[in-house]
Design a protein around this motif. Structure first.
Motif, PDB file in Angstrom:
ATOM      1  N   LEU A  17       0.272 -19.282 -23.818  1.00 27.05           N
ATOM      2  CA  LEU A  17      -0.202 -18.550 -22.640  1.00 27.05           C
ATOM      3  C   LEU A  17      -0.950 -19.467 -21.677  1.00 27.05           C
ATOM      4  N   ALA A  18      -1.660 -20.463 -22.211  1.00 26.78           N
ATOM      5  CA  ALA A  18      -2.396 -21.392 -21.358  1.00 26.78           C
ATOM      6  C   ALA A  18      -1.456 -22.168 -20.440  1.00 26.78           C
ATOM      7  N   GLN A  19      -0.221 -22.394 -20.849  1.00 28.13           N
ATOM      8  CA  GLN A  19       0.751 -23.060 -19.987  1.00 28.13           C
ATOM      9  C   GLN A  19       1.085 -22.193 -18.773  1.00 28.13           C
ATOM     10  N   ALA A  20       1.240 -20.898 -18.995  1.00 23.85           N
ATOM     11  CA  ALA A  20       1.496 -19.986 -17.868  1.00 23.85           C
ATOM     12  C   ALA A  20       0.297 -19.950 -16.925  1.00 23.85           C
ATOM     13  N   TYR A  21      -0.901 -19.942 -17.489  1.00 24.81           N
ATOM     14  CA  TYR A  21      -2.136 -19.959 -16.704  1.00 24.81           C
ATOM     15  C   TYR A  21      -2.209 -21.214 -15.844  1.00 24.81           C
TER      16      TYR A  21
END
Length: 154
Positions: A17-21
């Motif tokens: 999810l941090a990659q999408a963020y």
């Protein structure tokens, strides 16, 4: 909504999810992915951070990462809700749940240009504190000029 703390067994979900963020904020941070298509992360999970995942119907819907500044003193370092979940008020539910669990002094900052984030945080903090918070422009050593909200919950 279910909120679970990030632990070694589920850390990969946070990292995904941090990659999408990071991709979402890349227009403001000017970050580029590396040769493998991955963004570097600004906040690394360690003994000075607390991280939580938010789930909706067993689907990862977002996360929050807190820096532990001092005893009962916290800063929201990272906060992300997957876009398809945003109109369901999951961000406010996540923030309220964490604030209720961790009373103390709080700081939230938004980088220049993240107007939608500033609007969200003003609304959430004002609703939770009945308008009892301070806001200013702050020259952050890492991010430059940011909008900052400061408040206490006891």
């Amino acid at each position: 909504m279910q909120i679970v703390q990030v632990q070694p067994h589920n850390e990969y979900i946070y990292l995904n999810l941090a990659q999408a963020y990071e991709a979402e904020f890349s227009a403001l941070t000017h970050k580029m992915p590396n040769a493998d298509g991955l963004f570097s992360l600004d906040t690394h999970l360690n003994d000075k951070t607390l991280a939580f995942l938010a789930y909706e119907n067993d689907v990862p819907a977002g996360f929050i990462v807190l820096a532990l500044e001092q005893v009962r003193s916290y800063e929201v370092c990272e906060f992300y809700i997957v876009p398809s979940f945003r109109l369901r008020h999951l961000g406010i539910k996540l923030a309220f749940s964490i604030w209720q669990k961790y009373p103390g002094a709080w700081v939230v900052k938004q980088i220049e240009g993240a107007d939608y984030a500033t609007t969200f945080w003003r609304k959430a903090i004002s609703e939770f504190t009945q308008g009892r918070f301070d806001e200013d422009k702050y020259l952050d050593p890492y991010w430059g000029l940011v909008t900052r909200q400061v408040f206490s919950i006891y």
